[in-house]
Design a protein around this motif. Structure first.
Motif, mmCIF file in Angstrom:
data_model
loop_
_atom_site.group_PDB
_atom_site.id
_atom_site.type_symbol
_atom_site.label_atom_id
_atom_site.label_comp_id
_atom_site.label_asym_id
_atom_site.label_seq_id
_atom_site.Cartn_x
_atom_site.Cartn_y
_atom_site.Cartn_z
ATOM 1 N N VAL A 170 30.984 23.047 19.969
ATOM 2 C CA VAL A 170 32.153 23.932 19.924
ATOM 3 C C VAL A 170 33.109 23.556 21.054
ATOM 4 N N HIS A 171 32.557 23.326 22.232
ATOM 5 C CA HIS A 171 33.377 22.927 23.381
ATOM 6 C C HIS A 171 34.083 21.586 23.118
ATOM 7 N N LYS A 172 33.361 20.649 22.514
ATOM 8 C CA LYS A 172 33.959 19.349 22.194
ATOM 9 C C LYS A 172 35.149 19.527 21.250
ATOM 10 N N PHE A 173 34.982 20.363 20.216
ATOM 11 C CA PHE A 173 36.086 20.622 19.293
ATOM 12 C C PHE A 173 37.290 21.198 20.047
ATOM 13 N N CYS A 174 37.038 22.155 20.919
ATOM 14 C CA CYS A 174 38.129 22.795 21.669
ATOM 15 C C CYS A 174 38.766 21.859 22.691
ATOM 16 N N SER A 175 38.092 20.783 23.039
ATOM 17 C CA SER A 175 38.621 19.811 24.003
ATOM 18 C C SER A 175 39.364 18.664 23.336
ATOM 19 N N MET A 176 39.300 18.577 22.022
ATOM 20 C CA MET A 176 39.848 17.437 21.295
ATOM 21 C C MET A 176 41.376 17.397 21.319
ATOM 22 N N LEU A 177 42.028 18.551 21.333
ATOM 23 C CA LEU A 177 43.482 18.611 21.237
ATOM 24 C C LEU A 177 44.052 19.358 22.442
ATOM 25 N N PRO A 178 44.322 18.645 23.540
ATOM 26 C CA PRO A 178 44.786 19.318 24.755
ATOM 27 C C PRO A 178 46.178 19.934 24.654
ATOM 28 N N ALA A 179 46.907 19.659 23.559
ATOM 29 C CA ALA A 179 48.210 20.304 23.372
ATOM 30 C C ALA A 179 48.052 21.783 23.007
ATOM 31 N N PHE A 180 46.808 22.193 22.690
ATOM 32 C CA PHE A 180 46.537 23.584 22.340
ATOM 33 C C PHE A 180 45.680 24.252 23.402
ATOM 34 N N ALA A 181 45.904 25.537 23.603
ATOM 35 C CA ALA A 181 45.011 26.366 24.419
ATOM 36 C C ALA A 181 44.047 27.041 23.444
ATOM 37 N N PHE A 182 42.771 26.734 23.565
ATOM 38 C CA PHE A 182 41.739 27.267 22.677
ATOM 39 C C PHE A 182 40.982 28.414 23.332
ATOM 40 N N GLU A 183 40.502 29.329 22.519
ATOM 41 C CA GLU A 183 39.520 30.332 22.922
ATOM 42 C C GLU A 183 38.424 30.316 21.872
ATOM 43 N N ALA A 184 37.185 30.231 22.309
ATOM 44 C CA ALA A 184 36.035 30.286 21.401
ATOM 45 C C ALA A 184 35.215 31.512 21.788
ATOM 46 N N ARG A 185 35.273 32.521 20.973
ATOM 47 C CA ARG A 185 34.604 33.785 21.255
ATOM 48 C C ARG A 185 33.391 33.960 20.352
ATOM 49 N N PRO A 186 32.192 34.130 20.943
ATOM 50 C CA PRO A 186 31.035 34.465 20.109
ATOM 51 C C PRO A 186 31.286 35.826 19.448
ATOM 52 N N VAL A 187 30.952 35.924 18.171
ATOM 53 C CA VAL A 187 31.130 37.177 17.445
ATOM 54 C C VAL A 187 29.863 37.507 16.667
ATOM 55 N N VAL A 188 29.721 38.794 16.352
ATOM 56 C CA VAL A 188 28.578 39.264 15.568
ATOM 57 C C VAL A 188 29.102 40.156 14.448
ATOM 58 N N PRO A 189 28.366 40.244 13.353
ATOM 59 C CA PRO A 189 28.779 41.137 12.271
ATOM 60 C C PRO A 189 28.824 42.592 12.751
ATOM 61 N N VAL A 190 29.766 43.351 12.220
ATOM 62 C CA VAL A 190 29.945 44.747 12.621
ATOM 63 C C VAL A 190 28.668 45.550 12.413
ATOM 64 N N VAL A 191 27.981 45.342 11.303
ATOM 65 C CA VAL A 191 26.767 46.129 11.039
ATOM 66 C C VAL A 191 25.709 45.886 12.111
ATOM 67 N N ASP A 192 25.604 44.660 12.613
ATOM 68 C CA ASP A 192 24.648 44.366 13.676
ATOM 69 C C ASP A 192 25.088 45.001 14.995
ATOM 70 N N ALA A 193 26.383 44.945 15.288
ATOM 71 C CA ALA A 193 26.894 45.552 16.516
ATOM 72 C C ALA A 193 26.657 47.063 16.509
ATOM 73 N N ILE A 194 26.919 47.703 15.384
ATOM 74 C CA ILE A 194 26.709 49.152 15.292
ATOM 75 C C ILE A 194 25.231 49.489 15.478
ATOM 76 N N ARG A 195 24.357 48.681 14.883
ATOM 77 C CA ARG A 195 22.910 48.927 15.010
ATOM 78 C C ARG A 195 22.479 48.914 16.472
ATOM 79 N N VAL A 196 22.899 47.902 17.241
ATOM 80 C CA VAL A 196 22.460 47.836 18.643
ATOM 81 C C VAL A 196 23.178 48.873 19.503
ATOM 82 N N GLU A 197 24.407 49.241 19.139
ATOM 83 C CA GLU A 197 25.089 50.317 19.871
ATOM 84 C C GLU A 197 24.348 51.642 19.676
ATOM 85 N N LEU A 198 23.882 51.899 18.451
ATOM 86 C CA LEU A 198 23.108 53.114 18.200
ATOM 87 C C LEU A 198 21.785 53.083 18.963
ATOM 88 N N GLU A 199 21.151 51.909 19.057
ATOM 89 C CA GLU A 199 19.924 51.779 19.848
ATOM 90 C C GLU A 199 20.205 52.068 21.317
#
Length: 113
Positions: A74-103
């Motif tokens: 992922v980092h290599k992909f984001c480093s390939m085009l220095p004309a762009f500012a990249f952000e790579a954010r890990p994400v999780v499905p909403v149903v999983d996030a809600i489950r752990v928030e309830l826990e």
């Protein structure tokens, strides 16, 4: 799975990018040519599972929702085009996030006051 193997977990990422400020109009034109020159032959690595890869209409940027088991790819992909500012954010499905928030809420509620 035997003792020599380990299960590899894929992480979902939302990658966003915006063009960095280039300066003069000719510098923007040259950057656009270089971006296409670098990106055109690019092939996604075998461990990239791309769910969506879109550009913003009328803008110089976009979004990619993908899965990968190697953050360095992922980092290599984001480093390939220095004309762009990249952000790579890990994400999780909403149903999983809600489950752990309830826990977490149940844990807090179970503490003695």
């Amino acid at each position: 799975m035997d003792s020599g193997e380990r299960e590899v977990d894929c992480m979902q990422y939302m990658i966003t990018w915006n063009e960095r400020s280039q300066g003069s109009p000719i510098e923007y034109e040259n950057a656009q040519k270089r971006i296409l020159e670098v990106f055109s032959p690019w092939k996604a690595p075998a461990n990239f599972k791309i769910h969506s890869f879109v550009l913003r209409v009328g803008d110089w940027g976009g979004y990619m929702l993908m899965e990968c088991d190697d953050p360095l790819e992922v980092h290599k992909f984001c480093s390939m085009l220095p004309a762009f500012a990249f952000e790579a954010r890990p994400v999780v499905p909403v149903v999983d996030a809600i489950r752990v928030e309830l826990e977490a809420m149940a844990y807090r509620d179970g503490l003695k006051k």
